[in-house]
Design a protein around this motif. Structure first.
Motif, PDB file in Angstrom:
ATOM      1  N   ILE A   1      -6.630  -3.955 -10.847  1.00 29.11           N
ATOM      2  CA  ILE A   1      -5.858  -4.344 -12.027  1.00 29.11           C
ATOM      3  C   ILE A   1      -6.337  -3.582 -13.261  1.00 29.11           C
ATOM      4  CG2 ILE A   1      -5.331  -6.257 -13.590  1.00 29.11           C
ATOM      5  CD1 ILE A   1      -5.408  -8.109 -11.175  1.00 29.11           C
ATOM      6  N   ASP A   2      -7.653  -3.488 -13.428  1.00 22.75           N
ATOM      7  CA  ASP A   2      -8.207  -2.829 -14.617  1.00 22.75           C
ATOM      8  C   ASP A   2      -7.892  -1.339 -14.646  1.00 22.75           C
ATOM      9  OD1 ASP A   2      -9.236  -5.252 -15.408  1.00 22.75           O
ATOM     10  OD2 ASP A   2     -11.254  -4.876 -14.647  1.00 22.75           O
ATOM     11  N   THR A   3      -7.896  -0.694 -13.490  1.00 21.43           N
ATOM     12  CA  THR A   3      -7.676   0.756 -13.423  1.00 21.43           C
ATOM     13  C   THR A   3      -6.219   1.110 -13.129  1.00 21.43           C
ATOM     14  OG1 THR A   3      -8.266   0.812 -11.066  1.00 21.43           O
ATOM     15  CG2 THR A   3     -10.048   1.143 -12.659  1.00 21.43           C
ATOM     16  N   LYS A   4      -5.362   0.088 -12.976  1.00 16.55           N
ATOM     17  CA  LYS A   4      -3.947   0.299 -12.638  1.00 16.55           C
ATOM     18  C   LYS A   4      -3.802   1.144 -11.371  1.00 16.55           C
ATOM     19  CE  LYS A   4      -2.431   0.068 -17.460  1.00 16.55           C
ATOM     20  NZ  LYS A   4      -1.739   0.780 -18.559  1.00 16.55           N
ATOM     21  N   SER A   5      -4.608   0.845 -10.388  1.00 16.44           N
ATOM     22  CA  SER A   5      -4.549   1.562  -9.110  1.00 16.44           C
ATOM     23  C   SER A   5      -4.048   0.620  -8.018  1.00 16.44           C
ATOM     24  CB  SER A   5      -5.930   2.114  -8.745  1.00 16.44           C
ATOM     25  OG  SER A   5      -6.896   1.075  -8.713  1.00 16.44           O
ATOM     26  N   ASN A   6      -3.732   1.183  -6.862  1.00 16.70           N
ATOM     27  CA  ASN A   6      -3.227   0.404  -5.719  1.00 16.70           C
ATOM     28  C   ASN A   6      -1.973  -0.381  -6.080  1.00 16.70           C
ATOM     29  OD1 ASN A   6      -5.458   1.250  -4.130  1.00 16.70           O
ATOM     30  ND2 ASN A   6      -6.698  -0.411  -4.954  1.00 16.70           N
ATOM     31  N   GLN A   7      -1.125   0.192  -6.934  1.00 13.03           N
ATOM     32  CA  GLN A   7       0.091  -0.493  -7.363  1.00 13.03           C
ATOM     33  C   GLN A   7       1.314   0.053  -6.617  1.00 13.03           C
ATOM     34  OE1 GLN A   7      -0.042   0.181 -11.656  1.00 13.03           O
ATOM     35  NE2 GLN A   7      -0.602  -1.953 -11.951  1.00 13.03           N
ATOM     36  N   ALA A   8       2.256  -0.835  -6.379  1.00 13.82           N
ATOM     37  CA  ALA A   8       3.505  -0.446  -5.721  1.00 13.82           C
ATOM     38  C   ALA A   8       4.633  -1.302  -6.274  1.00 13.82           C
ATOM     39  CB  ALA A   8       3.393  -0.627  -4.207  1.00 13.82           C
ATOM     40  N   LEU A   9       5.854  -0.821  -6.082  1.00 10.16           N
ATOM     41  CA  LEU A   9       7.040  -1.603  -6.416  1.00 10.16           C
ATOM     42  C   LEU A   9       7.649  -2.147  -5.130  1.00 10.16           C
ATOM     43  CD1 LEU A   9       8.914   0.592  -9.077  1.00 10.16           C
ATOM     44  CD2 LEU A   9       7.262  -1.249  -9.472  1.00 10.16           C
ATOM     45  N   ILE A  10       7.982  -3.435  -5.136  1.00  7.92           N
ATOM     46  CA  ILE A  10       8.753  -4.023  -4.052  1.00  7.92           C
ATOM     47  C   ILE A  10      10.214  -4.014  -4.498  1.00  7.92           C
ATOM     48  CG2 ILE A  10       9.124  -6.046  -2.602  1.00  7.92           C
ATOM     49  CD1 ILE A  10       6.418  -4.765  -2.175  1.00  7.92           C
TER      50      ILE A  10
ATOM     51  N   CYS B   1       1.883 -12.084  -7.348  1.00  8.78           N
ATOM     52  CA  CYS B   1       0.665 -12.422  -8.102  1.00  8.78           C
ATOM     53  C   CYS B   1      -0.548 -12.045  -7.261  1.00  8.78           C
ATOM     54  CB  CYS B   1       0.651 -13.914  -8.434  1.00  8.78           C
ATOM     55  SG  CYS B   1      -0.849 -14.466  -9.273  1.00  8.78           S
ATOM     56  N   ASN B   2      -1.392 -11.175  -7.797  1.00  7.51           N
ATOM     57  CA  ASN B   2      -2.635 -10.765  -7.125  1.00  7.51           C
ATOM     58  C   ASN B   2      -2.398 -10.247  -5.712  1.00  7.51           C
ATOM     59  OD1 ASN B   2      -3.935 -11.575  -9.448  1.00  7.51           O
ATOM     60  ND2 ASN B   2      -4.706 -13.491  -8.611  1.00  7.51           N
ATOM     61  N   GLY B   3      -1.270  -9.565  -5.524  1.00  7.13           N
ATOM     62  CA  GLY B   3      -0.981  -8.968  -4.229  1.00  7.13           C
ATOM     63  C   GLY B   3      -0.208  -9.845  -3.279  1.00  7.13           C
ATOM     64  N   ILE B   4       0.052 -11.092  -3.655  1.00  8.25           N
ATOM     65  CA  ILE B   4       0.820 -12.006  -2.819  1.00  8.25           C
ATOM     66  C   ILE B   4       2.248 -12.064  -3.353  1.00  8.25           C
ATOM     67  CG2 ILE B   4       1.054 -14.362  -1.966  1.00  8.25           C
ATOM     68  CD1 ILE B   4      -1.933 -14.677  -2.273  1.00  8.25           C
ATOM     69  N   VAL B   5       3.218 -11.921  -2.448  1.00  8.32           N
ATOM     70  CA  VAL B   5       4.634 -11.926  -2.804  1.00  8.32           C
ATOM     71  C   VAL B   5       5.264 -13.198  -2.258  1.00  8.32           C
ATOM     72  CG1 VAL B   5       6.829 -10.698  -2.618  1.00  8.32           C
ATOM     73  CG2 VAL B   5       4.684  -9.411  -2.732  1.00  8.32           C
TER      74      VAL B   5
ATOM     75  N   MET C   1       6.683  -5.608  -9.406  1.00 11.74           N
ATOM     76  CA  MET C   1       5.416  -4.890  -9.340  1.00 11.74           C
ATOM     77  C   MET C   1       4.438  -5.679  -8.482  1.00 11.74           C
ATOM     78  SD  MET C   1       3.714  -2.195 -10.683  1.00 11.74           S
ATOM     79  CE  MET C   1       4.135  -1.816 -12.380  1.00 11.74           C
ATOM     80  N   CYS C   2       3.706  -4.969  -7.608  1.00 11.84           N
ATOM     81  CA  CYS C   2       2.758  -5.623  -6.713  1.00 11.84           C
ATOM     82  C   CYS C   2       1.494  -4.769  -6.623  1.00 11.84           C
ATOM     83  CB  CYS C   2       3.381  -5.814  -5.324  1.00 11.84           C
ATOM     84  SG  CYS C   2       2.338  -6.701  -4.149  1.00 11.84           S
ATOM     85  N   VAL C   3       0.328  -5.421  -6.622  1.00 11.98           N
ATOM     86  CA  VAL C   3      -0.939  -4.720  -6.492  1.00 11.98           C
ATOM     87  C   VAL C   3      -1.479  -4.960  -5.089  1.00 11.98           C
ATOM     88  CG1 VAL C   3      -2.266  -6.678  -7.413  1.00 11.98           C
ATOM     89  CG2 VAL C   3      -3.246  -4.384  -7.491  1.00 11.98           C
ATOM     90  N   GLY C   4      -2.049  -3.907  -4.487  1.00  9.59           N
ATOM     91  CA  GLY C   4      -2.651  -4.058  -3.166  1.00  9.59           C
ATOM     92  C   GLY C   4      -3.926  -4.872  -3.257  1.00  9.59           C
ATOM     93  N   SER C   5      -4.047  -5.886  -2.410  1.00 10.14           N
ATOM     94  CA  SER C   5      -5.218  -6.760  -2.489  1.00 10.14           C
ATOM     95  C   SER C   5      -5.584  -7.298  -1.115  1.00 10.14           C
ATOM     96  CB  SER C   5      -4.961  -7.929  -3.449  1.00 10.14           C
ATOM     97  OG  SER C   5      -4.224  -8.964  -2.810  1.00 10.14           O
ATOM     98  N   LEU C   6      -6.776  -7.885  -1.047  1.00 10.05           N
ATOM     99  CA  LEU C   6      -7.285  -8.515   0.171  1.00 10.05           C
ATOM    100  C   LEU C   6      -7.193 -10.036   0.092  1.00 10.05           C
ATOM    101  CD1 LEU C   6     -10.476  -6.298   0.349  1.00 10.05           C
ATOM    102  CD2 LEU C   6      -8.671  -6.267   2.077  1.00 10.05           C
ATOM    103  N   VAL C   7      -6.472 -10.556  -0.883  1.00 12.77           N
ATOM    104  CA  VAL C   7      -6.409 -11.999  -1.101  1.00 12.77           C
ATOM    105  C   VAL C   7      -5.889 -12.689   0.153  1.00 12.77           C
ATOM    106  CG1 VAL C   7      -5.301 -13.828  -2.427  1.00 12.77           C
ATOM    107  CG2 VAL C   7      -6.146 -11.787  -3.584  1.00 12.77           C
ATOM    108  N   SER C   8      -6.613 -13.731   0.556  1.00 12.91           N
ATOM    109  CA  SER C   8      -6.279 -14.454   1.782  1.00 12.91           C
ATOM    110  C   SER C   8      -5.228 -15.519   1.518  1.00 12.91           C
ATOM    111  CB  SER C   8      -7.540 -15.105   2.357  1.00 12.91           C
ATOM    112  OG  SER C   8      -7.222 -15.976   3.417  1.00 12.91           O
ATOM    113  N   LEU C   9      -4.478 -15.858   2.542  1.00 16.99           N
ATOM    114  CA  LEU C   9      -3.469 -16.915   2.444  1.00 16.99           C
ATOM    115  C   LEU C   9      -3.881 -18.145   3.229  1.00 16.99           C
ATOM    116  CD1 LEU C   9      -0.297 -14.710   2.716  1.00 16.99           C
ATOM    117  CD2 LEU C   9      -0.895 -16.174   0.797  1.00 16.99           C
ATOM    118  N   LYS C  10      -5.160 -18.260   3.533  1.00 19.60           N
ATOM    119  CA  LYS C  10      -5.652 -19.448   4.233  1.00 19.60           C
ATOM    120  C   LYS C  10      -5.772 -20.597   3.248  1.00 19.60           C
ATOM    121  CE  LYS C  10      -8.248 -16.986   7.788  1.00 19.60           C
ATOM    122  NZ  LYS C  10      -7.926 -15.617   7.386  1.00 19.60           N
ATOM    123  N   SER C  11      -5.364 -21.780   3.662  1.00 24.30           N
ATOM    124  CA  SER C  11      -5.475 -22.956   2.805  1.00 24.30           C
ATOM    125  C   SER C  11      -6.849 -23.578   2.974  1.00 24.30           C
ATOM    126  CB  SER C  11      -4.399 -23.985   3.165  1.00 24.30           C
ATOM    127  OG  SER C  11      -4.608 -24.488   4.474  1.00 24.30           O
TER     128      SER C  11
END
Length: 396
Positions: free
Chosen positions: A49-58, A100-104, A351-361
């Motif tokens: 997010i800070d470096t505006k990297s790993n960004q893509a458009l859906i 949000c944070n790579g989750i769509v 806009m979507c950022v590539g992330s490793l955020v998990s979807l486990k509850s």
């Protein structure tokens, strides 16, 4: 590299896209534990997010596509079809309700809702949430969602607003429910949604831990545009102060730019203004970013919306109706068209950022950890046996 301190390894790995990180998890059990740790996931996300990297458009046309944000600087950009998205068998009617944070967040015409991380290809289908209005003669008007992150409880939440109208008196009735990823449950918000939400746009806009919608209030002077906020932490509504306008009559919309709330004021056949709230909740911090007259740079800007800044910050990507993407030079006040191969109708651009955020509850977390520990033991046994049988030494 195994001799480096773990914090140095983490700093190096956090600069990489998600795909190679998935491959590096196979290097060793310590590397896998490091990359999957919540601390590293947040480090990687914040750096992107800070470096505006790993960004893509859906992009949504009849199907979903992805295009690398950095490729938009060239004369042509190539879009990749997202054949692996979780609603791929039901493409018709698929809606994108924000990222949000790579989750769509996606839904379809069957009211199936999923949270999906395109980078890890992990998804979670949300439990069904029935509409629970009293048994009175009403008919369905519309349904919208808003998706975001609650930093107070470290939770991802989805807000659903359902509007029904009375058959006899045309009265409007609202039901607001909130889904929590941590609990994997829906609950109802008893406080009434204020005023009438403008449900023409797609999804609530997330800024500073709040979702935002434009609503209309009837006054003696006619309809007035208001910005309603919903705090994902305390789950309460509020009104966001607006700039001092020279002319009060315009069509309003909200977006987010660089993490800040943005207000688009469309004065129909005269001009369009785009404002940015530099300090959330502070009226005096509203700054007019763009003011474009018509005719001028754009022939018609009835449906112009900002998408995001370039890496340098000197240009702003705009969506101009369903057919065009434009780079707007903030200093020179000029536009340059962006061409994407094989995509012709931009129904939605997110806009979507590539992330490793998990979807486990949070539910069943103990069982999940036991299963992961057993999987890591199995991997260790396989790796140890494979390397030792070939005479190689495995260094961890």
């Amino acid at each position: 590299m195994s001799q480096l301190p773990e914090e140095v390894i983490a700093d190096i790995l956090s600069r990489l896209p998600v795909k190679p990180l998935g491959q590096f998890k196979l290097v060793s059990i310590p590397w896998r534990s490091l990359i999957e740790s919540p601390t590293f996931v947040k480090l990687h996300l914040n750096r992107s997010i800070d470096t505006k990297s790993n960004q893509a458009l859906i992009l949504r046309e009849e199907q979903l596509y992805s295009v690398e944000f950095d490729s938009l600087d060239g004369p042509f950009a190539d879009a990749a079809k997202l054949d692996h998205h979780p609603l791929r068998c039901q493409d018709y009617g698929t809606e994108v309700w924000g990222s949000c944070n790579g989750i769509v967040c996606l839904s379809n015409s069957l009211d199936t809702v999923v949270l999906w991380n395109p980078s890890t290809r992990r998804s979670r289908r949300l439990p069904y949430a029935p509409i629970e209005f009293p048994n009175q003669p009403r008919y369905f008007v519309s349904r919208v969602y808003g998706f975001g992150y609650d930093g107070v409880s470290d939770d991802y939440k989805l807000v659903r607003i359902v509007v029904l109208k009375g058959r006899e008196d045309d009265s409007l009735h609202y039901e607001v429910k909130v889904y929590s990823l941590r609990s994997n449950l829906w609950h109802r918000v008893e406080e009434k949604f204020p005023h009438y939400p403008d449900l023409n746009r797609v999804g609530g806009v997330l800024a500073s831990g709040n979702l935002h919608w434009i609503v209309n209030e009837e006054t003696e002077r006619g309809k007035t545009n208001l910005i309603v906020s919903f705090d994902l932490g305390c789950e309460e509504y509020g009104l966001v102060p607006q700039p001092e306008f020279t002319h009060p009559r315009f069509y309003a919309d909200v977006e987010v730019l660089g993490g800040c709330l943005s207000l688009i004021c469309n004065y129909y056949l005269t001009h369009i203004d785009i404002w940015v709230m530099k300090e959330y909740g502070v009226k005096e911090s509203w700054t007019k970013l763009i003011s474009m007259a018509q005719p001028g740079t754009l022939r018609s800007f009835q449906n112009v919306r900002p998408i995001g800044y370039s890496k340098s910050g000197g240009q702003l990507l705009l969506q101009h109706g369903p057919l065009k993407l434009l780079w707007y030079d903030l200093k020179r006040k000029t536009c340059k068209s962006v061409k994407i191969r094989d995509v012709h109708d931009l129904s939605q651009v997110v806009m979507c950022v590539g992330s490793l955020v998990s979807l486990k509850s949070g539910r069943g977390e103990r069982e999940r950890k036991k299963k992961q520990e057993q999987e890591e033991k199995n991997i260790w046994i396989c790796l140890r046996g494979g390397f030792l049988s070939t005479g190689f030494k495995l260094v961890l």
